[in-house]
Design an enzyme around this catalytic site. Structure first.
Site, PDB file in Angstrom:
ATOM      1  N   LYS A  89      -5.532  -4.945  15.752  1.00 19.22           N
ATOM      2  CA  LYS A  89      -6.836  -4.540  16.267  1.00 19.22           C
ATOM      3  C   LYS A  89      -7.452  -5.685  17.079  1.00 19.22           C
ATOM      4  O   LYS A  89      -7.913  -5.495  18.187  1.00 19.22           O
ATOM      5  CB  LYS A  89      -7.731  -4.169  15.085  1.00 19.22           C
ATOM      6  CG  LYS A  89      -9.102  -3.701  15.440  1.00 19.22           C
ATOM      7  CD  LYS A  89      -9.868  -3.225  14.218  1.00 19.22           C
ATOM      8  CE  LYS A  89     -11.337  -3.076  14.544  1.00 19.22           C
ATOM      9  NZ  LYS A  89     -12.137  -2.648  13.417  1.00 19.22           N
ATOM     10  N   GLU A  94      -0.607 -14.193  11.718  1.00 26.59           N
ATOM     11  CA  GLU A  94       0.714 -13.719  11.290  1.00 26.59           C
ATOM     12  C   GLU A  94       1.344 -12.858  12.391  1.00 26.59           C
ATOM     13  O   GLU A  94       2.503 -13.042  12.774  1.00 26.59           O
ATOM     14  CB  GLU A  94       0.602 -12.857  10.021  1.00 26.59           C
ATOM     15  CG  GLU A  94       0.190 -13.610   8.773  1.00 26.59           C
ATOM     16  CD  GLU A  94      -1.309 -13.621   8.546  1.00 26.59           C
ATOM     17  OE1 GLU A  94      -2.072 -13.494   9.528  1.00 26.59           O
ATOM     18  OE2 GLU A  94      -1.727 -13.763   7.386  1.00 26.59           O
ATOM     19  N   GLY A 139      -9.585  -1.468  10.268  1.00 22.97           N
ATOM     20  CA  GLY A 139      -8.138  -1.692  10.173  1.00 22.97           C
ATOM     21  C   GLY A 139      -7.464  -0.796   9.149  1.00 22.97           C
ATOM     22  O   GLY A 139      -6.457  -0.137   9.433  1.00 22.97           O
ATOM     23  N   ARG A 140      -8.029  -0.725   7.957  1.00 17.77           N
ATOM     24  CA  ARG A 140      -7.377   0.046   6.884  1.00 17.77           C
ATOM     25  C   ARG A 140      -7.550   1.550   7.041  1.00 17.77           C
ATOM     26  O   ARG A 140      -7.069   2.319   6.217  1.00 17.77           O
ATOM     27  CB  ARG A 140      -7.882  -0.439   5.527  1.00 17.77           C
ATOM     28  CG  ARG A 140      -9.387  -0.458   5.373  1.00 17.77           C
ATOM     29  CD  ARG A 140      -9.826  -1.299   4.174  1.00 17.77           C
ATOM     30  NE  ARG A 140     -11.265  -1.461   4.064  1.00 17.77           N
ATOM     31  CZ  ARG A 140     -11.963  -2.409   4.677  1.00 17.77           C
ATOM     32  NH1 ARG A 140     -11.367  -3.259   5.466  1.00 17.77           N
ATOM     33  NH2 ARG A 140     -13.274  -2.509   4.507  1.00 17.77           N
ATOM     34  N   GLU A 145     -10.009  -3.720  -0.471  1.00 12.86           N
ATOM     35  CA  GLU A 145     -10.669  -4.356   0.667  1.00 12.86           C
ATOM     36  C   GLU A 145     -12.002  -3.649   0.944  1.00 12.86           C
ATOM     37  O   GLU A 145     -12.958  -4.251   1.424  1.00 12.86           O
ATOM     38  CB  GLU A 145      -9.758  -4.321   1.917  1.00 12.86           C
ATOM     39  CG  GLU A 145     -10.162  -5.333   2.979  1.00 12.86           C
ATOM     40  CD  GLU A 145      -9.085  -5.576   4.036  1.00 12.86           C
ATOM     41  OE1 GLU A 145      -8.404  -6.615   3.986  1.00 12.86           O
ATOM     42  OE2 GLU A 145      -8.912  -4.724   4.925  1.00 12.86           O
ATOM     43  N   HIS A 165      10.288   2.557 -16.811  1.00 11.38           N
ATOM     44  CA  HIS A 165      11.249   1.619 -17.387  1.00 11.38           C
ATOM     45  C   HIS A 165      10.833   0.178 -17.140  1.00 11.38           C
ATOM     46  O   HIS A 165      11.658  -0.735 -17.234  1.00 11.38           O
ATOM     47  CB  HIS A 165      12.644   1.899 -16.819  1.00 11.38           C
ATOM     48  CG  HIS A 165      13.089   3.290 -17.160  1.00 11.38           C
ATOM     49  ND1 HIS A 165      13.768   3.590 -18.316  1.00 11.38           N
ATOM     50  CD2 HIS A 165      12.874   4.476 -16.528  1.00 11.38           C
ATOM     51  CE1 HIS A 165      13.992   4.895 -18.361  1.00 11.38           C
ATOM     52  NE2 HIS A 165      13.450   5.452 -17.291  1.00 11.38           N
ATOM     53  N   LYS A 207      -8.372 -17.656   5.506  1.00  8.15           N
ATOM     54  CA  LYS A 207      -7.811 -17.776   6.873  1.00  8.15           C
ATOM     55  C   LYS A 207      -8.247 -19.092   7.497  1.00  8.15           C
ATOM     56  O   LYS A 207      -7.455 -19.817   8.104  1.00  8.15           O
ATOM     57  CB  LYS A 207      -8.328 -16.628   7.754  1.00  8.15           C
ATOM     58  CG  LYS A 207      -7.729 -15.270   7.478  1.00  8.15           C
ATOM     59  CD  LYS A 207      -8.233 -14.288   8.547  1.00  8.15           C
ATOM     60  CE  LYS A 207      -7.939 -12.855   8.193  1.00  8.15           C
ATOM     61  NZ  LYS A 207      -8.535 -11.894   9.113  1.00  8.15           N
TER      62      LYS A 207
HETATM   63  O1  F6P Z   1      -7.361  -9.927   7.041  1.00  2.74           O
HETATM   64  C1  F6P Z   1      -7.793  -8.617   6.864  1.00  2.74           C
HETATM   65  C2  F6P Z   1      -7.637  -7.776   8.089  1.00  2.74           C
HETATM   66  O2  F6P Z   1      -8.690  -7.991   8.955  1.00  2.74           O
HETATM   67  C3  F6P Z   1      -7.510  -6.310   7.719  1.00  2.74           C
HETATM   68  O3  F6P Z   1      -8.716  -5.711   7.493  1.00  2.74           O
HETATM   69  C4  F6P Z   1      -6.757  -5.783   8.876  1.00  2.74           C
HETATM   70  O4  F6P Z   1      -6.208  -4.543   8.593  1.00  2.74           O
HETATM   71  C5  F6P Z   1      -5.732  -6.874   9.054  1.00  2.74           C
HETATM   72  O5  F6P Z   1      -6.439  -8.061   8.780  1.00  2.74           O
HETATM   73  C6  F6P Z   1      -5.072  -6.938  10.389  1.00  2.74           C
HETATM   74  O6  F6P Z   1      -5.976  -7.193  11.426  1.00  2.74           O
HETATM   75  P1  F6P Z   1      -5.569  -6.961  12.928  1.00  2.74           P
HETATM   76  O7  F6P Z   1      -5.215  -5.536  13.112  1.00  2.74           O
HETATM   77  O8  F6P Z   1      -6.771  -7.363  13.742  1.00  2.74           O
HETATM   78  O9  F6P Z   1      -4.390  -7.851  13.244  1.00  2.74           O
END
Ligand code: F6P
Length: 537
Positions: free
Chosen positions: A197, A203, A255-256, A341, A372, A501
């Site tokens: 987003k 990452e 995002g979620r 979240e 199990h 972060k």
């Molecule tokens: O670190 C949390 C977050 O902001 C989530 O809410 C989101 O889904 C994820 O990181 C990824 O963010 P982006 O889509 O901006 O890379």
């Protein structure tokens, strides 16, 4: 609301110890403490909720103004107050909606992007759009959190409907993830989607660079084999991705909550635009139910009220989601983000400390695997874990229908066992039949007692189709929303992820020995020392 919370607590102290099995001796209970929407059945009769508790809970929802907040969300009001944003993921699955934010119609660009996505998916699936080495065989979605969990979960869930390129999902910054994913893939026939987003998540951007370097080794124009899904068009352009392959969305999609739009591109490539439409239709169907069904028959509201009863009133701090459907293997992880979240907050919308505890810890695994592994604790541990079973009437393998019946039998057996338990007298009788006597009989029998009266709910659906998956996800989204409204918090921000972060950014130069660790605490300094030691030192 104080009055409603008090009434619920007073009532819980009266009924909290009531026998669930005893409650179910009332022949009307199963029908009264369950609700249906279309083909979906939600059974919450195996809980200690009685009519009075339910009525107090419905009153709580009313006092919290759930219905008005719900309409505010659907209409595009800026209910995400700490970020000044509307919350309109529901509009992504109802493309004909006429929604305005700040007086501006938001749907025309959404529809245009959707049309481009569908055309891209269509052309790629039939080989009109292809890589340097021919038709695309593989798609690698690079994203994390909401930019990964939704499509990754849904891709596994809908495997029987996947007839497009194989999809792979890379999220972790751990190089092992991308390394193991790319190994064996042909760069010339692989499309990489960078799903972010913000297009700044460390990452994702790190993995994107690694993928580009991998692609560049074999492909003359690597950028041509990338696509991007993001709200940040300037950043996707700076990365070198052709605007025709960039699918944007607005900041009013959290995002979620984003799998319904361009973040779902990998899923659309796998199951095709028609399958994706069915998925959206399932979500839209649940939206309509949420908006129009009476609260007492409203699945998201009921699921939320059961959640509030178990977490805030009974004090059960975790919630297990147990799908008896192997393909929902990532659903618990998806719901972990969605619920924790969203409702893992400490202050209410106005910044005051929360009066009630925030949302529960959500966890789980598909049955029967979990049986199990961790069900031991669920049955005999000292803490109560409310269980949420999900089960389907039919699998997708008619030739293995007998295995599906065994799966269903196990699911029903678990909720029955949790409820019934086994008394000391029953355990003693069983062990006596095996020839034990005296103190040893008593000792062994006590280990075989199940306290029982452990609550569970069961969500049953005919079959895990794209439509049904859409319904389930939207059901849980609205459940989280209702719980958040009742708790008075903002379910749509996530400030709690920021501090870690920031500290990671500061630690990187320390680990690279470019900066001093002197201002770090003794524990962190020791760990830095250990982790930067020369191999075998
Ligand atoms: O670190 C949390 C977050 O902001 C989530 O809410 C989101 O889904 C994820 O990181 C990824 O963010 P982006 O889509 O901006 O890379």
């Amino acid at each position: 609301m104080k009055q409603q919370w008090q009434a619920l607590r007073a009532h819980q102290s009266e009924v909290g110890t009531k026998s669930i099995a005893g409650l179910l001796e009332n022949p009307a209970r199963a029908a009264e403490f369950s609700a249906r929407h279309g083909d979906m059945l939600f059974d919450f009769s195996k809980t200690t909720l009685d009519a009075k508790a339910l009525s107090h809970l419905l009153d709580l929802a009313k006092q919290a103004d759930v219905e008005a907040r719900r309409e505010a969300m659907f209409s595009g009001a800026k209910i995400n107050e700490t970020e000044g944003r509307a919350v309109l993921h529901t509009a992504l699955r109802n493309l004909n909606a006429a929604v305005k934010v700040d007086g501006e119609a938001v749907m025309p660009p959404v529809r245009a992007t959707y049309a481009r996505m569908a055309e891209f998916a269509h052309d790629l699936r039939r080989g009109k759009i292809c890589g340097q080495g021919g038709a695309y065989t593989d798609v690698v979605n690079i994203g994390i959190g909401g930019s990964d969990l939704g499509p990754a979960m849904a891709y596994l869930a809908l495997a029987p409907y996947a007839d497009g390129p194989r999809c792979h999902f890379v999220s972790n910054v751990d190089g092992a993830h991308i390394h193991d994913t790319l190994r064996g893939l042909n760069p010339e026939t692989t499309l990489v989607i960078i799903a972010s987003k913000t297009f700044t998540t460390i990452e994702t951007m790190t993995n994107a660079e690694t993928a580009r370097a991998w692609m560049a080794k074999k492909v003359a124009n690597p950028a041509a084999q990338f696509a991007a899904v993001s709200t940040a068009a300037d950043k996707t352009a700076a990365f070198g991705i052709d605007a025709a392959r960039v699918f944007g969305f607005d900041d009013w999609v959290g995002g979620r909550y984003s799998v319904w739009g361009p973040i779902g591109l990998s899923l659309m490539l796998a199951i095709g635009p028609a399958g994706f439409d069915d998925f959206l239709a399932g979500g839209a169907d649940m939206d309509a139910h949420f908006r129009h069904a009476l609260p007492s028959q409203n699945l998201p509201i009921l699921l939320a009220l059961v959640g509030i009863w178990h977490n805030q009133i009974c004090g059960y701090t975790t919630r297990a989601v147990l799908p008896y459907e192997q393909r929902l293997t990532r659903l618990p992880a998806y719901l972990q983000q969605l619920e924790m979240e969203s409702n893992g907050k400490r202050v209410s919308m106005d910044g005051a400390d929360l009066v009630e505890h925030s949302g529960p810890v959500v966890w789980g695994e598909p049955g029967t695997n979990g049986q199990h592994a961790f069900y031991q604790l669920i049955h005999q541990g000292t803490r109560v874990v409310p269980c949420e079973f999900i089960v389907t009437r039919q699998g997708h393998e008619p030739e293995l229908a007998h295995q599906h019946l065994l799966l269903v039998a196990n699911c029903l057996a678990q909720s029955e066992a949790l409820m019934r338990g086994r008394t000391l007298a029953q355990a003693t009788e069983i062990m006596a039949k095996k020839g034990l006597t005296g103190a040893e009989l008593d000792r062994q029998a006590r280990h075989r007692v199940f306290p029982g009266n452990r609550p569970s709910t069961t969500l049953a659906i005919p079959r895990l189709t794209p439509f049904a998956l859409g319904q389930i996800i939207a059901l849980y989204e609205h459940r989280v929303f209702v719980e958040g409204v009742i708790l008075g918090l903002n379910s749509f921000d996530q400030w709690g992820v920021e501090l870690g972060k920031e500290l990671a950014v500061a630690l990187q130069p320390i680990l690279e020995r470019r900066a001093s660790a002197d201002d770090k605490d003794a524990s962190t300094r020791m760990l830095v020392e250990y982790l930067t030691a020369a191999p075998n030192a």
